[in-house]
Design an enzyme around this catalytic site. Structure first.
Site, PDB file in Angstrom:
ATOM      1  N   GLU A 113      -7.548   5.003   4.362  1.00 41.20           N
ATOM      2  CA  GLU A 113      -7.185   5.236   2.963  1.00 41.20           C
ATOM      3  C   GLU A 113      -7.903   4.259   2.062  1.00 41.20           C
ATOM      4  OE1 GLU A 113      -3.728   3.808   1.296  1.00 41.20           O
ATOM      5  OE2 GLU A 113      -3.712   1.993   2.504  1.00 41.20           O
ATOM      6  N   TYR A 160       4.587  -8.457   4.104  1.00 38.92           N
ATOM      7  CA  TYR A 160       5.140  -9.341   3.070  1.00 38.92           C
ATOM      8  C   TYR A 160       6.318 -10.202   3.496  1.00 38.92           C
ATOM      9  CZ  TYR A 160       2.470  -5.907   0.522  1.00 38.92           C
ATOM     10  OH  TYR A 160       1.473  -5.076   0.108  1.00 38.92           O
ATOM     11  N   SER A 207       1.973  -0.103   0.585  1.00 38.19           N
ATOM     12  CA  SER A 207       2.724  -1.185   1.222  1.00 38.19           C
ATOM     13  C   SER A 207       3.527  -0.700   2.432  1.00 38.19           C
ATOM     14  CB  SER A 207       3.657  -1.892   0.238  1.00 38.19           C
ATOM     15  OG  SER A 207       2.888  -2.594  -0.717  1.00 38.19           O
ATOM     16  N   GLU A 224       6.844  -0.708  -4.943  1.00 35.92           N
ATOM     17  CA  GLU A 224       6.030  -1.898  -4.690  1.00 35.92           C
ATOM     18  C   GLU A 224       6.154  -2.943  -5.807  1.00 35.92           C
ATOM     19  OE1 GLU A 224       2.139  -1.072  -2.452  1.00 35.92           O
ATOM     20  OE2 GLU A 224       2.499   0.766  -3.555  1.00 35.92           O
ATOM     21  N   ASP A 270      -9.806   1.100   3.758  1.00 30.86           N
ATOM     22  CA  ASP A 270      -9.183   0.804   5.059  1.00 30.86           C
ATOM     23  C   ASP A 270      -9.641   1.809   6.107  1.00 30.86           C
ATOM     24  OD1 ASP A 270      -7.784  -0.941   3.425  1.00 30.86           O
ATOM     25  OD2 ASP A 270      -5.809  -0.064   3.803  1.00 30.86           O
ATOM     26  N   ASN A 295      -7.328   1.878  -1.417  1.00 35.97           N
ATOM     27  CA  ASN A 295      -6.371   1.282  -2.356  1.00 35.97           C
ATOM     28  C   ASN A 295      -7.128   0.801  -3.583  1.00 35.97           C
ATOM     29  OD1 ASN A 295      -3.624   1.053  -0.893  1.00 35.97           O
ATOM     30  ND2 ASN A 295      -5.128   0.466   0.637  1.00 35.97           N
ATOM     31  N   ARG A 303     -10.083  -1.482  -2.016  1.00 37.30           N
ATOM     32  CA  ARG A 303     -10.100  -1.899  -0.607  1.00 37.30           C
ATOM     33  C   ARG A 303     -10.086  -0.634   0.231  1.00 37.30           C
ATOM     34  NH1 ARG A 303      -5.051  -3.991   0.807  1.00 37.30           N
ATOM     35  NH2 ARG A 303      -4.839  -2.135   2.087  1.00 37.30           N
ATOM     36  N   GLY A 345      -3.641  -5.439  -2.640  1.00 39.56           N
ATOM     37  CA  GLY A 345      -2.899  -6.703  -2.693  1.00 39.56           C
ATOM     38  C   GLY A 345      -3.831  -7.791  -3.185  1.00 39.56           C
TER      39      GLY A 345
HETATM   40  P1  ATP Z   1      -1.263  -0.195   1.862  1.00 40.34           P
HETATM   41  O1  ATP Z   1      -0.302  -1.331   1.778  1.00 40.34           O
HETATM   42  O2  ATP Z   1      -2.550  -0.600   2.533  1.00 40.34           O
HETATM   43  O3  ATP Z   1      -1.437   0.544   0.596  1.00 40.34           O
HETATM   44  P2  ATP Z   1      -0.080   2.295   2.810  1.00 40.34           P
HETATM   45  O4  ATP Z   1       1.362   2.260   2.528  1.00 40.34           O
HETATM   46  O5  ATP Z   1      -0.941   3.068   1.904  1.00 40.34           O
HETATM   47  O6  ATP Z   1      -0.629   0.812   2.946  1.00 40.34           O
HETATM   48  P3  ATP Z   1      -1.329   3.163   5.328  1.00 40.34           P
HETATM   49  O7  ATP Z   1      -2.419   2.173   5.209  1.00 40.34           O
HETATM   50  O8  ATP Z   1      -1.697   4.587   5.263  1.00 40.34           O
HETATM   51  O9  ATP Z   1      -0.167   2.867   4.282  1.00 40.34           O
HETATM   52  O10 ATP Z   1      -0.542   2.926   6.683  1.00 40.34           O
HETATM   53  C1  ATP Z   1       0.117   1.694   6.919  1.00 40.34           C
HETATM   54  C2  ATP Z   1      -0.188   1.195   8.318  1.00 40.34           C
HETATM   55  O11 ATP Z   1       0.301   2.142   9.300  1.00 40.34           O
HETATM   56  C3  ATP Z   1      -1.667   1.070   8.652  1.00 40.34           C
HETATM   57  O12 ATP Z   1      -2.174  -0.155   8.186  1.00 40.34           O
HETATM   58  C4  ATP Z   1      -1.629   1.177  10.165  1.00 40.34           C
HETATM   59  O13 ATP Z   1      -1.157  -0.027  10.770  1.00 40.34           O
HETATM   60  C5  ATP Z   1      -0.574   2.220  10.399  1.00 40.34           C
HETATM   61  N1  ATP Z   1      -1.141   3.583  10.450  1.00 40.34           N
HETATM   62  C6  ATP Z   1      -1.169   4.454   9.423  1.00 40.34           C
HETATM   63  N2  ATP Z   1      -1.690   5.632   9.766  1.00 40.34           N
HETATM   64  C7  ATP Z   1      -2.013   5.529  11.067  1.00 40.34           C
HETATM   65  C8  ATP Z   1      -2.585   6.435  12.024  1.00 40.34           C
HETATM   66  N3  ATP Z   1      -2.915   7.678  11.688  1.00 40.34           N
HETATM   67  N4  ATP Z   1      -2.779   5.972  13.286  1.00 40.34           N
HETATM   68  C9  ATP Z   1      -2.449   4.693  13.605  1.00 40.34           C
HETATM   69  N5  ATP Z   1      -1.902   3.810  12.766  1.00 40.34           N
HETATM   70  C10 ATP Z   1      -1.671   4.198  11.508  1.00 40.34           C
HETATM   71 MG    MG Z   2      -3.210   0.745   4.029  1.00 37.58          MG
HETATM   72 MG    MG Z   3      -2.406   2.342   0.597  1.00 36.14          MG
HETATM   73 MG    MG Z   4      -1.681   0.117  -1.402  1.00 39.69          MG
END
Ligand code: ATP
Ligand code: MG
Ligand code: MG
Ligand code: MG
Length: 349
Positions: free
Chosen positions: A306, A251, A182, A15, A292, A308, A290, A312
């Protein structure tokens, strides 16, 4: 005199680039009458570089800052740079996403250096970065979540994991590296072949994987701010531009729409704000996070996705926008985060 605000950006994670953009926004917005801004970039190789060009630009009345900062300038020694020279107080603002930044490693170094820093401490950062560990602790506290399984590299063949996943979770599923953000390394798998590919892909980023049932739900996020008595912003909704909120959507093409405040019945927005602050405290967060969620209407309602701890933070990002909609401007949010960092440091030392 002005407070030294050391803005740490870049970092040795997937990231890195996101963080460089964030740093440019923060430098442009932070109040230069209050802060002496010191941007320090961490290269993908882990070297600390003080961005002298940006510092020179900041000395101008109308600084010309790029849209994305580079870790380019003078190489510095981390602890010496943090300590600074003279007795001017320093606060560190780590704007690092992912491993080696958002995961407690840098926070541990800042603890040892005994300087105040924005955001969560060592335990909370590490816990929230590891999606599997965060789920385990949240489940223990009774926080509703989707069904999921964990896999560690070397504990079985991909083919048997595919079988186990389909038996326990069905399809489609999301496959994620446990420690990242991300959406890097994340895929949605609709059949056994895609699942095998998704597993191999995620294993390139981490040796621990989280596999989750794909929920059909709205995506709602809440910004939390505070230390022991955290406050929740209004909720915001993400309407992804593609099948899910992936890296491109976040992004590259910015196709996702942010709906702020989220259109929710008042009782549901109260509920999600309350859940968000409970989760923040349960996972020992401080400063900012944040949180989610998935909102399964007519089904299980709110499910934690999750947390964070370094969300961002460009002016167009969800976290600052949620606070703006809640009455706290972007520069005022930076001030508040710096205050919270100093308060926490004063209590702990
Ligand atoms: P961030 O940039 O918020 O740190 P991240 O890489 O930690 O993101 P997640 O938020 O876990 O990843 O997942 C990314 C995206 O994938 C979510 O915003 C959602 O759109 C989709 N997603 C993740 N897990 C699921 C799920 N179990 N069911 C449906 N959609 C999901
Ligand atoms: Mg996320
Ligand atoms: Mg995340
Ligand atoms: Mg993140």
């Amino acid at each position: 005199g002005r407070l030294r605000l050391l803005v740490l950006f870049g970092g040795a994670s997937a990231e890195h680039d996101v963080s460089c953009v964030t740093a440019a926004h923060v430098l442009a917005a932070a109040d230069r009458t209050k802060y002496e801004l010191i941007p320090v970039g961490i290269t993908t190789g882990g070297t600390w570089i003080r961005n002298d060009k940006a510092i020179a630009a900041l000395a101008e009345a109308t600084p010309a800052l790029p849209d994305s900062l580079e870790p380019a300038g003078t190489e510095v020694e981390p602890l010496a740079e943090i300590a600074g020279e003279g007795d001017r107080p320093t606060v560190v603002l780590p704007l690092l996403h992912g491993p080696h930044g958002e995961d407690g490693t840098v926070q541990g170094m800042l603890e040892l250096a005994n300087v105040p820093y924005v955001g969560s401490g060592v335990l909370s950062s590490a816990l929230c970065m590891d999606k599997a560990m965060a789920k385990i602790v949240a489940a223990q506290a009774g926080i509703p979540q989707c069904r999921w399984i964990e896999f560690r590299a070397g504990t079985g063949e991909t083919a048997s994991l595919v079988e186990r996943t389909i038996a326990e979770l069905g399809l489609p599923v999301f496959v994620k590296p446990a420690n990242l953000g991300s959406s890097v390394g994340i895929s949605k798998a609709h059949d056994a072949a895609e699942l095998a590919e998704a597993i191999e892909f995620a294993l390139r980023y981490d040796e621990v994987l989280v596999i989750e049932e794909a929920v059909t739900a709205r995506e709602v996020e809440v910004a939390v701010l505070g230390n022991l008595f955290p406050e929740a912003s209004v909720a915001g909704e993400i309407r992804p531009g593609s099948e899910f909120y992936d890296y491109e959507d976040k992004y590259v093409n910015g196709a996702a729409a942010l709906v702020i405040p989220a259109e929710l019945p008042p009782a549901e927005s109260d509920r999600v704000q309350e859940l968000a602050t409970t989760i923040f405290s349960t996972l020992r967060c401080s400063g900012m996070a944040r949180v989610d969620f998935f909102y399964e209407e007519g089904g299980r309602g709110w499910l934690l996705n999750e947390v964070n701890t370094i969300p961002g933070f460009t002016a167009a990002s969800m976290y600052p926008k949620l606070w703006e909609a809640s009455g706290l401007s972007y520069p005022a949010l930076i001030d508040r985060l710096v205050e919270l960092a100093s308060e926490r440091h004063a209590i702990r030392s």
